[in-house]
Design a protein around this motif. Structure first.
Motif, PDB file in Angstrom:
ATOM      1  N   GLY A   7       0.666  -1.196  -0.026  1.00 52.50           N
ATOM      2  CA  GLY A   7      -0.751   0.017   0.281  1.00 52.50           C
ATOM      3  C   GLY A   7       0.866   1.412  -0.315  1.00 52.50           C
ATOM      4  N   GLU A   8       2.462   1.695  -0.032  1.00 49.92           N
ATOM      5  CA  GLU A   8       3.389   2.667  -0.095  1.00 49.92           C
ATOM      6  C   GLU A   8       2.969   2.776  -1.265  1.00 49.92           C
ATOM      7  OE1 GLU A   8       5.678   1.285   3.815  1.00 49.92           O
ATOM      8  OE2 GLU A   8       6.716   0.782   2.080  1.00 49.92           O
ATOM      9  N   PHE A   9       3.224   1.794  -2.331  1.00 46.67           N
ATOM     10  CA  PHE A   9       3.706   2.296  -3.990  1.00 46.67           C
ATOM     11  C   PHE A   9       2.137   2.659  -4.104  1.00 46.67           C
ATOM     12  CE2 PHE A   9       4.382   1.259  -7.913  1.00 46.67           C
ATOM     13  CZ  PHE A   9       5.419   1.573  -8.533  1.00 46.67           C
ATOM     14  N   LYS A  10       2.007   3.822  -4.717  1.00 50.31           N
ATOM     15  CA  LYS A  10       0.732   4.593  -5.137  1.00 50.31           C
ATOM     16  C   LYS A  10       0.549   4.556  -6.591  1.00 50.31           C
ATOM     17  CE  LYS A  10      -0.067   7.122  -1.228  1.00 50.31           C
ATOM     18  NZ  LYS A  10       0.493   6.071  -0.420  1.00 50.31           N
ATOM     19  N   ILE A  11      -0.435   3.900  -6.983  1.00 51.39           N
ATOM     20  CA  ILE A  11      -0.212   3.720  -8.823  1.00 51.39           C
ATOM     21  C   ILE A  11      -1.940   4.480  -9.209  1.00 51.39           C
ATOM     22  CG2 ILE A  11      -0.906   2.419 -10.870  1.00 51.39           C
ATOM     23  CD1 ILE A  11       0.128  -0.601  -8.165  1.00 51.39           C
ATOM     24  N   GLY A  12      -1.698   5.488 -10.304  1.00 51.62           N
ATOM     25  CA  GLY A  12      -2.565   5.917 -10.672  1.00 51.62           C
ATOM     26  C   GLY A  12      -3.338   5.602 -12.172  1.00 51.62           C
ATOM     27  N   ILE A  13      -4.748   5.766 -12.129  1.00 54.09           N
ATOM     28  CA  ILE A  13      -4.683   5.169 -13.508  1.00 54.09           C
ATOM     29  C   ILE A  13      -5.883   6.298 -14.088  1.00 54.09           C
ATOM     30  CG2 ILE A  13      -6.794   3.648 -14.559  1.00 54.09           C
ATOM     31  CD1 ILE A  13      -6.831   1.618 -12.447  1.00 54.09           C
ATOM     32  N   LEU A  14      -5.886   6.493 -15.550  1.00 47.41           N
ATOM     33  CA  LEU A  14      -6.135   7.426 -15.719  1.00 47.41           C
ATOM     34  C   LEU A  14      -7.555   7.063 -16.630  1.00 47.41           C
ATOM     35  CD1 LEU A  14      -3.248   9.825 -17.699  1.00 47.41           C
ATOM     36  CD2 LEU A  14      -4.551  10.286 -15.127  1.00 47.41           C
ATOM     37  N   GLY A  15      -8.848   7.327 -16.181  1.00 48.52           N
ATOM     38  CA  GLY A  15     -10.074   7.024 -16.832  1.00 48.52           C
ATOM     39  C   GLY A  15     -10.437   6.389 -15.271  1.00 48.52           C
ATOM     40  N   TYR A  64      -1.478  16.478 -14.942  1.00 43.53           N
ATOM     41  CA  TYR A  64       0.032  16.791 -13.898  1.00 43.53           C
ATOM     42  C   TYR A  64      -0.144  16.590 -12.503  1.00 43.53           C
ATOM     43  CZ  TYR A  64       4.689  18.393 -12.406  1.00 43.53           C
ATOM     44  OH  TYR A  64       5.668  18.755 -11.645  1.00 43.53           O
ATOM     45  N   ASN A  65      -1.000  17.433 -12.418  1.00 40.83           N
ATOM     46  CA  ASN A  65      -1.042  17.156 -10.364  1.00 40.83           C
ATOM     47  C   ASN A  65      -1.856  15.911  -9.923  1.00 40.83           C
ATOM     48  OD1 ASN A  65       0.133  19.705  -9.918  1.00 40.83           O
ATOM     49  ND2 ASN A  65      -2.875  20.866 -10.895  1.00 40.83           N
ATOM     50  N   PHE A  66      -2.445  15.007 -10.472  1.00 41.07           N
ATOM     51  CA  PHE A  66      -3.283  13.392 -10.452  1.00 41.07           C
ATOM     52  C   PHE A  66      -2.015  13.188 -10.343  1.00 41.07           C
ATOM     53  CE2 PHE A  66      -3.896   9.528 -11.668  1.00 41.07           C
ATOM     54  CZ  PHE A  66      -5.563   8.999 -10.725  1.00 41.07           C
ATOM     55  N   GLY A  67      -1.017  12.920 -11.532  1.00 35.36           N
ATOM     56  CA  GLY A  67       0.126  12.196 -11.102  1.00 35.36           C
ATOM     57  C   GLY A  67       1.417  12.083 -10.297  1.00 35.36           C
ATOM     58  N   LYS A  68       1.837  13.579  -9.812  1.00 38.39           N
ATOM     59  CA  LYS A  68       2.805  14.159  -8.972  1.00 38.39           C
ATOM     60  C   LYS A  68       3.253  13.208  -7.377  1.00 38.39           C
ATOM     61  CE  LYS A  68       1.385  17.974  -7.069  1.00 38.39           C
ATOM     62  NZ  LYS A  68       0.958  20.248  -6.445  1.00 38.39           N
ATOM     63  N   GLU A  83       1.560  15.339 -22.805  1.00 41.76           N
ATOM     64  CA  GLU A  83       2.206  15.839 -22.300  1.00 41.76           C
ATOM     65  C   GLU A  83       2.575  16.558 -20.920  1.00 41.76           C
ATOM     66  OE1 GLU A  83      -0.045  16.799 -24.379  1.00 41.76           O
ATOM     67  OE2 GLU A  83       1.027  17.556 -26.866  1.00 41.76           O
ATOM     68  N   ALA A  84       1.640  16.005 -20.278  1.00 34.82           N
ATOM     69  CA  ALA A  84       1.986  15.958 -18.354  1.00 34.82           C
ATOM     70  C   ALA A  84       2.324  14.668 -18.142  1.00 34.82           C
ATOM     71  CB  ALA A  84       0.485  16.024 -18.007  1.00 34.82           C
ATOM     72  N   LEU A  85       1.668  13.495 -19.164  1.00 30.76           N
ATOM     73  CA  LEU A  85       2.278  12.229 -18.525  1.00 30.76           C
ATOM     74  C   LEU A  85       4.009  12.493 -18.871  1.00 30.76           C
ATOM     75  CD1 LEU A  85      -0.011  10.200 -20.259  1.00 30.76           C
ATOM     76  CD2 LEU A  85       0.303  10.081 -17.664  1.00 30.76           C
ATOM     77  N   GLU A  86       4.300  13.176 -20.094  1.00 30.34           N
ATOM     78  CA  GLU A  86       6.242  13.149 -20.170  1.00 30.34           C
ATOM     79  C   GLU A  86       6.736  13.941 -19.608  1.00 30.34           C
ATOM     80  OE1 GLU A  86       5.943  13.166 -25.162  1.00 30.34           O
ATOM     81  OE2 GLU A  86       5.140  14.952 -23.812  1.00 30.34           O
ATOM     82  N   ALA A  87       6.275  14.783 -19.116  1.00 30.40           N
ATOM     83  CA  ALA A  87       6.774  16.177 -18.030  1.00 30.40           C
ATOM     84  C   ALA A  87       6.653  15.515 -16.215  1.00 30.40           C
ATOM     85  CB  ALA A  87       6.027  17.276 -17.442  1.00 30.40           C
ATOM     86  N   LEU A  88       5.796  14.365 -16.126  1.00 35.12           N
ATOM     87  CA  LEU A  88       5.822  13.697 -14.657  1.00 35.12           C
ATOM     88  C   LEU A  88       7.036  12.559 -15.013  1.00 35.12           C
ATOM     89  CD1 LEU A  88       1.997  12.741 -14.654  1.00 35.12           C
ATOM     90  CD2 LEU A  88       3.107  13.773 -12.838  1.00 35.12           C
ATOM     91  N   GLU A  89       7.067  12.098 -16.298  1.00 36.35           N
ATOM     92  CA  GLU A  89       8.494  11.171 -16.616  1.00 36.35           C
ATOM     93  C   GLU A  89      10.099  11.812 -16.661  1.00 36.35           C
ATOM     94  OE1 GLU A  89       8.201   7.436 -20.218  1.00 36.35           O
ATOM     95  OE2 GLU A  89       8.381   9.232 -21.011  1.00 36.35           O
ATOM     96  N   ARG A  90       9.807  12.549 -16.610  1.00 34.99           N
ATOM     97  CA  ARG A  90      10.913  14.082 -17.045  1.00 34.99           C
ATOM     98  C   ARG A  90      11.177  13.953 -15.677  1.00 34.99           C
ATOM     99  NH1 ARG A  90       9.160  16.529 -21.487  1.00 34.99           N
ATOM    100  NH2 ARG A  90       8.171  18.175 -20.166  1.00 34.99           N
ATOM    101  N   GLU A  91      10.484  13.551 -14.430  1.00 33.35           N
ATOM    102  CA  GLU A  91      10.440  13.568 -13.047  1.00 33.35           C
ATOM    103  C   GLU A  91      11.078  12.403 -12.301  1.00 33.35           C
ATOM    104  OE1 GLU A  91       7.415  16.537 -11.202  1.00 33.35           O
ATOM    105  OE2 GLU A  91       8.024  17.903 -12.842  1.00 33.35           O
ATOM    106  N   GLY A  92      10.625  11.345 -12.885  1.00 30.16           N
ATOM    107  CA  GLY A  92      11.067   9.845 -12.740  1.00 30.16           C
ATOM    108  C   GLY A  92      10.211   9.243 -11.577  1.00 30.16           C
ATOM    109  N   LYS A  93       8.723   9.415 -12.277  1.00 29.86           N
ATOM    110  CA  LYS A  93       8.173   8.458 -12.424  1.00 29.86           C
ATOM    111  C   LYS A  93       7.653   7.785 -13.458  1.00 29.86           C
ATOM    112  CE  LYS A  93       5.924  11.466  -8.932  1.00 29.86           C
ATOM    113  NZ  LYS A  93       6.134  11.404  -7.702  1.00 29.86           N
ATOM    114  N   GLN A  94       7.600   6.633 -12.960  1.00 30.39           N
ATOM    115  CA  GLN A  94       6.873   5.212 -13.993  1.00 30.39           C
ATOM    116  C   GLN A  94       5.350   6.002 -14.470  1.00 30.39           C
ATOM    117  OE1 GLN A  94       7.639   1.360 -12.927  1.00 30.39           O
ATOM    118  NE2 GLN A  94       8.374   1.870 -10.689  1.00 30.39           N
ATOM    119  N   VAL A  95       6.124   5.283 -16.106  1.00 32.03           N
ATOM    120  CA  VAL A  95       4.382   5.978 -16.373  1.00 32.03           C
ATOM    121  C   VAL A  95       4.429   4.627 -17.990  1.00 32.03           C
ATOM    122  CG1 VAL A  95       3.252   7.601 -18.331  1.00 32.03           C
ATOM    123  CG2 VAL A  95       5.019   8.419 -16.451  1.00 32.03           C
TER     124      VAL A  95
END
Length: 380
Positions: A7-15, A64-68, A83-95
């Motif tokens: 439960g520490e690792f947080k996953i987001g779903i778009l949709g 972006y705010n959802f994924g950060k 574009e938002a997913l690309e920004a999150l990926e650049r910041e180290g998020k797994q997409v």
């Protein structure tokens, strides 16, 4: 490192539609922490996830705010803000699937060019900017006109018999795709994790509702030769490997009457053509998607029993609060499994649920599927 299953690792779903709902049902088995972003306050996922955010998955700031604050972001619908997913990926998020893959798939022209570049068989096509370009297009009619972006489930597609029917064409950037002398429509779902492990589900055969241009029935296994199956699987695996995609990819194909296999479209997520896998295969497409994006071992995809999936669509002439008729009758059918999507309102041809029927033989499953189709209706 965070423990995925704690439960520490947080996953987001778009949709947050029906695909997300079935993905969440499997995620609960793995004790995964899931947040969902969807524009609808009554999305089917709303009451199943750990956190629900109502918002537009096409808006940069919202995505972006959802994924950060998440560790990994995935999708159940590909028409999202890349574009938002690309920004999150650049910041180290797994997409996953990766934004670079989504850029190809979101644009049907880019899809077609990708197939052409990698020598993947597909129907002859031309790209046009507007309706006026169609008359000068160097392509044989009849054709299907497909909007470059935002088309799905038969929406954004127009059949043009000849150049005398251009008045019904879209006046927008599109692909003109030569019509295929069709024998069958097939789908192969393939998964790939970050280690590069790849597995495919056996091909399935799709039968479409001619009026809505949506899947009416799905048959597993497909009624094709071993040679055709081998070729279809090879095409699907080639696409996912050439894209270097992580996740689940549904590859829809045409089988022509000449025996040619031609890629129609792909979807980088769980797909309508994999619903039967919940009961019919050793690993469902939903579990496989989670395994792939979490870089876990890819599951066994073998068929347990032949199966038929019946799409449950809103009846023509009905619009309003959904009422399901015939549920008790279907529950009397051995091997029938009902999945209602939790959509509050019905409208003509809206996907409201599906029923999977498993049986010792495909013929028996088909007979039971016809009973399901005649018994179970969604009205208002």
């Amino acid at each position: 490192m965070k423990n995925i299953f704690s439960g520490e690792f947080k996953i987001g779903i778009l949709g947050g539609g029906q695909l997300g709902k079935m993905l969440l049902q499997k995620a609960h088995d793995f004790n995964l922490h899931i947040a969902v972003l969807d524009p609808s306050a009554n999305a089917p996922c709303r009451n199943l996830c750990n956190r629900f955010v109502q918002g537009d998955f096409k808006d940069f700031n919202t995505v972006y705010n959802f994924g950060k604050d998440l560790d990994l972001i995935t999708i159940e619908f590909e028409d999202v803000n890349v574009e938002a997913l690309e920004a999150l990926e650049r910041e180290g998020k797994q997409v996953y699937p990766q934004p670079a893959v989504l850029r190809i798939i979101q644009n049907k022209g880019s899809q077609k060019s990708f197939y052409q570049q990698h020598k993947i068989p597909t129907s002859p096509f031309v790209l046009i900017k507007n309706r006026d370009d169609i008359a000068q297009a160097d392509i044989d009619f009849p054709v299907f006109q497909k909007l470059l972006t935002s088309g799905y489930d038969g929406y954004g597609v127009q059949f043009l018999e000849n150049k005398n029917t251009l008045q019904k064409a879209f006046d927008a950037p599109s692909v003109l795709e030569q019509s295929v002398d069709l024998e069958k429509e097939l789908s192969v779902i393939v998964a790939r994790n970050a280690k590069g492990e790849v597995a495919h589900f056996p091909p399935v055969e799709m039968e479409f509702n001619p009026e809505a241009n949506m899947v009416a029935y799905l048959f597993s296994p497909a009624g094709i030769s071993p040679e055709t199956e081998k070729k279809a699987v090879s095409i699907a695996r080639t696409i996912v490997e050439k894209m270097k995609m992580v996740g689940l990819l549904a590859v829809e194909m045409f089988l022509s009457k000449k025996g040619e296999l031609l890629v129609n479209e792909v979807a980088p997520r769980p797909h309508n053509s994999g619903h039967q896998s919940i009961e019919g295969n050793s690993t469902s497409q939903y579990e496989q998607h989670l395994r792939a994006i979490l870089n876990l071992p890819i599951g066994n995809t073998a068929i347990i029993q032949p199966s038929v999936m019946v799409n449950l669509l809103g009846e023509k002439g009905y619009r309003g609060k959904a009422i399901y008729e015939g549920v008790e009758e279907v529950l009397k059918i051995d091997g029938a499994h009902i999945h209602l999507y939790g959509k509050y309102e019905t409208r003509p041809f809206r996907k409201m649920g599906h029923v999977s029927i498993v049986a010792p033989s495909l013929e028996e499953a088909k007979m039971k599927a016809k009973k399901v189709k005649s018994a179970l209706k969604v009205i208002a």
